[in-house]
Motif scaffolding. Structure first.
Motif, PDB file in Angstrom:
ATOM      1  N   ILE A 130       0.838  -1.204   0.000  1.00  0.00           N
ATOM      2  CA  ILE A 130       0.000   0.000   0.000  1.00  0.00           C
ATOM      3  C   ILE A 130       0.872   1.253   0.000  1.00  0.00           C
ATOM      4  CG2 ILE A 130      -1.731   1.309   1.304  1.00  0.00           C
ATOM      5  CD1 ILE A 130      -2.748  -1.376   2.396  1.00  0.00           C
ATOM      6  N   ASN A 131       1.909   1.228   0.846  1.00  0.00           N
ATOM      7  CA  ASN A 131       2.819   2.380   0.939  1.00  0.00           C
ATOM      8  C   ASN A 131       4.233   1.866   1.206  1.00  0.00           C
ATOM      9  OD1 ASN A 131       4.242   4.701   1.437  1.00  0.00           O
ATOM     10  ND2 ASN A 131       3.138   5.271   3.296  1.00  0.00           N
ATOM     11  N   PRO A 132       5.090   1.810   0.181  1.00  0.00           N
ATOM     12  CA  PRO A 132       6.442   1.258   0.348  1.00  0.00           C
ATOM     13  C   PRO A 132       7.294   1.988   1.384  1.00  0.00           C
ATOM     14  CG  PRO A 132       5.894   1.471  -1.973  1.00  0.00           C
ATOM     15  CD  PRO A 132       4.816   2.185  -1.212  1.00  0.00           C
ATOM     16  N   ARG A 133       6.901   3.206   1.751  1.00  0.00           N
ATOM     17  CA  ARG A 133       7.711   3.978   2.696  1.00  0.00           C
ATOM     18  C   ARG A 133       7.023   4.122   4.056  1.00  0.00           C
ATOM     19  NH1 ARG A 133      12.010   6.310   0.232  1.00  0.00           N
ATOM     20  NH2 ARG A 133      12.335   7.667   2.029  1.00  0.00           N
ATOM     21  N   VAL A 134       6.069   3.233   4.345  1.00  0.00           N
ATOM     22  CA  VAL A 134       5.386   3.318   5.626  1.00  0.00           C
ATOM     23  C   VAL A 134       6.383   3.170   6.769  1.00  0.00           C
ATOM     24  CG1 VAL A 134       4.836   0.840   5.661  1.00  0.00           C
ATOM     25  CG2 VAL A 134       3.469   2.426   7.015  1.00  0.00           C
ATOM     26  N   LYS A 135       6.282   4.037   7.749  1.00  0.00           N
ATOM     27  CA  LYS A 135       7.197   4.065   8.914  1.00  0.00           C
ATOM     28  C   LYS A 135       8.645   4.156   8.478  1.00  0.00           C
ATOM     29  CE  LYS A 135       6.116   3.640  12.734  1.00  0.00           C
ATOM     30  NZ  LYS A 135       5.696   2.494  13.536  1.00  0.00           N
ATOM     31  N   TYR A 136       8.887   4.784   7.321  1.00  0.00           N
ATOM     32  CA  TYR A 136      10.238   5.071   6.824  1.00  0.00           C
ATOM     33  C   TYR A 136      11.117   3.827   6.714  1.00  0.00           C
ATOM     34  CZ  TYR A 136       8.526   9.672   8.091  1.00  0.00           C
ATOM     35  OH  TYR A 136       7.754  10.795   8.209  1.00  0.00           O
ATOM     36  N   GLY A 137      10.501   2.707   6.363  1.00  0.00           N
ATOM     37  CA  GLY A 137      11.279   1.485   6.149  1.00  0.00           C
ATOM     38  C   GLY A 137      11.518   0.650   7.388  1.00  0.00           C
ATOM     39  N   GLN A 138      11.116   1.134   8.550  1.00  0.00           N
ATOM     40  CA  GLN A 138      11.319   0.381   9.792  1.00  0.00           C
ATOM     41  C   GLN A 138      10.724  -1.033   9.737  1.00  0.00           C
ATOM     42  OE1 GLN A 138      13.014   1.165  12.700  1.00  0.00           O
ATOM     43  NE2 GLN A 138      12.511  -0.913  13.359  1.00  0.00           N
ATOM     44  N   PRO A 139       9.575  -1.255   9.048  1.00  0.00           N
ATOM     45  CA  PRO A 139       9.041  -2.625   8.971  1.00  0.00           C
ATOM     46  C   PRO A 139      10.018  -3.634   8.375  1.00  0.00           C
ATOM     47  CG  PRO A 139       7.367  -1.056   8.306  1.00  0.00           C
ATOM     48  CD  PRO A 139       8.629  -0.268   8.475  1.00  0.00           C
ATOM     49  N   TYR A 140      10.861  -3.194   7.444  1.00  0.00           N
ATOM     50  CA  TYR A 140      11.851  -4.116   6.882  1.00  0.00           C
ATOM     51  C   TYR A 140      12.838  -4.584   7.954  1.00  0.00           C
ATOM     52  CZ  TYR A 140      10.424  -3.085   2.070  1.00  0.00           C
ATOM     53  OH  TYR A 140       9.722  -2.976   0.894  1.00  0.00           O
ATOM     54  N   LEU A 141      13.224  -3.667   8.828  1.00  0.00           N
ATOM     55  CA  LEU A 141      14.152  -4.051   9.901  1.00  0.00           C
ATOM     56  C   LEU A 141      13.460  -4.944  10.919  1.00  0.00           C
ATOM     57  CD1 LEU A 141      16.223  -0.803  10.565  1.00  0.00           C
ATOM     58  CD2 LEU A 141      16.822  -2.795   9.203  1.00  0.00           C
ATOM     59  N   ASN A 142      12.183  -4.710  11.168  1.00  0.00           N
ATOM     60  CA  ASN A 142      11.440  -5.590  12.072  1.00  0.00           C
ATOM     61  C   ASN A 142      11.374  -7.006  11.508  1.00  0.00           C
ATOM     62  OD1 ASN A 142      10.948  -3.457  13.806  1.00  0.00           O
ATOM     63  ND2 ASN A 142       8.925  -2.999  12.982  1.00  0.00           N
ATOM     64  N   LEU A 143      11.160  -7.112  10.200  1.00  0.00           N
ATOM     65  CA  LEU A 143      11.134  -8.426   9.560  1.00  0.00           C
ATOM     66  C   LEU A 143      12.506  -9.074   9.606  1.00  0.00           C
ATOM     67  CD1 LEU A 143       8.857  -7.640   6.482  1.00  0.00           C
ATOM     68  CD2 LEU A 143       8.314  -9.189   8.359  1.00  0.00           C
ATOM     69  N   ALA A 144      13.542  -8.290   9.361  1.00  0.00           N
ATOM     70  CA  ALA A 144      14.901  -8.835   9.407  1.00  0.00           C
ATOM     71  C   ALA A 144      15.217  -9.384  10.795  1.00  0.00           C
ATOM     72  CB  ALA A 144      15.918  -7.755   9.025  1.00  0.00           C
ATOM     73  N   THR A 145      14.814  -8.659  11.818  1.00  0.00           N
ATOM     74  CA  THR A 145      15.047  -9.115  13.191  1.00  0.00           C
ATOM     75  C   THR A 145      14.252 -10.384  13.488  1.00  0.00           C
ATOM     76  OG1 THR A 145      15.412  -6.835  13.913  1.00  0.00           O
ATOM     77  CG2 THR A 145      14.899  -8.447  15.613  1.00  0.00           C
ATOM     78  N   ALA A 146      13.029 -10.461  12.968  1.00  0.00           N
ATOM     79  CA  ALA A 146      12.185 -11.636  13.221  1.00  0.00           C
ATOM     80  C   ALA A 146      12.762 -12.908  12.612  1.00  0.00           C
ATOM     81  CB  ALA A 146      10.779 -11.392  12.676  1.00  0.00           C
ATOM     82  N   PHE A 147      13.491 -12.765  11.498  1.00  0.00           N
ATOM     83  CA  PHE A 147      14.003 -13.947  10.796  1.00  0.00           C
ATOM     84  C   PHE A 147      15.491 -14.191  11.016  1.00  0.00           C
ATOM     85  CE2 PHE A 147      10.141 -13.177   8.269  1.00  0.00           C
ATOM     86  CZ  PHE A 147       9.638 -14.475   8.222  1.00  0.00           C
ATOM     87  N   LYS A 148      16.139 -13.382  11.833  1.00  0.00           N
ATOM     88  CA  LYS A 148      17.593 -13.475  11.952  1.00  0.00           C
ATOM     89  C   LYS A 148      18.068 -14.812  12.497  1.00  0.00           C
ATOM     90  CE  LYS A 148      17.805 -11.172  16.477  1.00  0.00           C
ATOM     91  NZ  LYS A 148      18.315 -12.310  17.244  1.00  0.00           N
ATOM     92  N   ASP A 149      17.240 -15.499  13.289  1.00  0.00           N
ATOM     93  CA  ASP A 149      17.659 -16.780  13.879  1.00  0.00           C
ATOM     94  C   ASP A 149      17.151 -17.992  13.103  1.00  0.00           C
ATOM     95  OD1 ASP A 149      19.022 -15.556  16.017  1.00  0.00           O
ATOM     96  OD2 ASP A 149      17.143 -15.332  17.134  1.00  0.00           O
ATOM     97  N   THR A 150      16.165 -17.784  12.231  1.00  0.00           N
ATOM     98  CA  THR A 150      15.540 -18.921  11.542  1.00  0.00           C
ATOM     99  C   THR A 150      15.787 -18.931  10.045  1.00  0.00           C
ATOM    100  OG1 THR A 150      13.466 -17.672  11.331  1.00  0.00           O
ATOM    101  CG2 THR A 150      13.719 -19.092  13.270  1.00  0.00           C
ATOM    102  N   ARG A 152      18.356 -16.682   7.751  1.00  0.00           N
ATOM    103  CA  ARG A 152      19.287 -15.565   7.627  1.00  0.00           C
ATOM    104  C   ARG A 152      19.249 -14.955   6.232  1.00  0.00           C
ATOM    105  NH1 ARG A 152      24.880 -16.685  10.700  1.00  0.00           N
ATOM    106  NH2 ARG A 152      24.827 -14.421  10.731  1.00  0.00           N
ATOM    107  N   ASP A 153      19.015 -15.778   5.206  1.00  0.00           N
ATOM    108  CA  ASP A 153      18.915 -15.239   3.843  1.00  0.00           C
ATOM    109  C   ASP A 153      17.748 -14.266   3.728  1.00  0.00           C
ATOM    110  OD1 ASP A 153      21.122 -16.656   2.985  1.00  0.00           O
ATOM    111  OD2 ASP A 153      19.950 -18.355   2.241  1.00  0.00           O
TER     112      ASP A 153
END
Length: 225
Positions: A130-150, A152-153
């Motif tokens: 809907i909006n690629p810049r929602v929360k200034y990209g922070q959702p991408y970092l939240n996703l990265a953190t969620a998958f960092k242990d399970t 990594r790619d």
């Protein structure tokens, strides 16, 4: 450091009590940090958040169908890490906010923290559609953190997506360095912290005030690696 000792010595001479002098020095340092740097947490922000939450709950007691108050209350609950309560409010808001990127981002982020990773990922990606810049990209970092242990790619993929959005934010590169650090990629983390400092140096004076805290944190994180 020398200046701090000089101030402490002067306070000790004036007050005559070293412990009270240390306390006053810490208070002075705190207010200077809040005024010019922003590394220390704010003591007033949690109080303001609590007042706002109380106000919103009173409004909802009078009008349970006020959707804007529910969404605002859910966001405040997320800030307080009360994800289960926030999630309950957000589930009631899907229909009125079905076209809102902010809503789907909040719902997805809450689900990530509750361990509902597939649902959280799907809803956050929907928000980004809907909006690629929602929360200034922070959702991408939240996703990265969620998958960092399970996965990594996948975590690194989301980090790269974040990099495509940000190029002139000291805060963004600080957050990027934190994700790299959590993935064990210390060299990449150092580069991200370096970039945070470089971006800060290039900013105009009026922007440096709001970005200074992230530059300071980047400097300390880099030194710790």
């Amino acid at each position: 450091m020398i200046i701090k000792f000089l101030i402490f010595g002067l306070l000790w001479q004036i007050i005559g009590n070293p412990f009270l002098a240390i306390l006053i020095l810490l208070v002075i340092l705190y207010f200077l940090d809040r005024r010019f740097v922003g590394v220390f947490p704010s003591f007033t922000k949690p109080l303001k958040r609590m007042r706002n939450m109380s106000r919103l709950k009173q409004q909802l007691a009078l009008n349970p169908n006020e959707v804007s108050s529910k969404l605002e209350l859910a966001r405040l609950l997320i800030e307080r890490k009360r994800y289960t309560e926030a999630y309950a409010y957000l589930l009631e808001l899907e229909r009125p906010y079905e076209q809102s990127a902010d809503y789907w981002e909040a719902l997805g982020t809450t689900e990530l923290y509750l361990g509902k990773i597939p649902d959280g990922e799907r809803h956050i990606l929907h928000a980004l559609e809907i909006n690629p810049r929602v929360k200034y990209g922070q959702p991408y970092l939240n996703l990265a953190t969620a998958f960092k242990d399970t996965d990594r790619d996948k975590a690194l993929h989301y980090v790269q997506q974040f990099q495509e959005i940000h190029s002139s934010s000291s805060e963004a590169f600080y957050l990027l360095g934190s994700v790299y650090r959590s993935l064990g990629r210390n060299d990449d983390a150092k580069q991200a912290y370096d970039q945070s400092l470089n971006v800060y140096r290039s900013l105009p004076k009026y922007k440096k005030r709001q970005e200074r805290r992230w530059a300071v944190r980047s400097w300390f994180r880099k030194r710790a690696l």
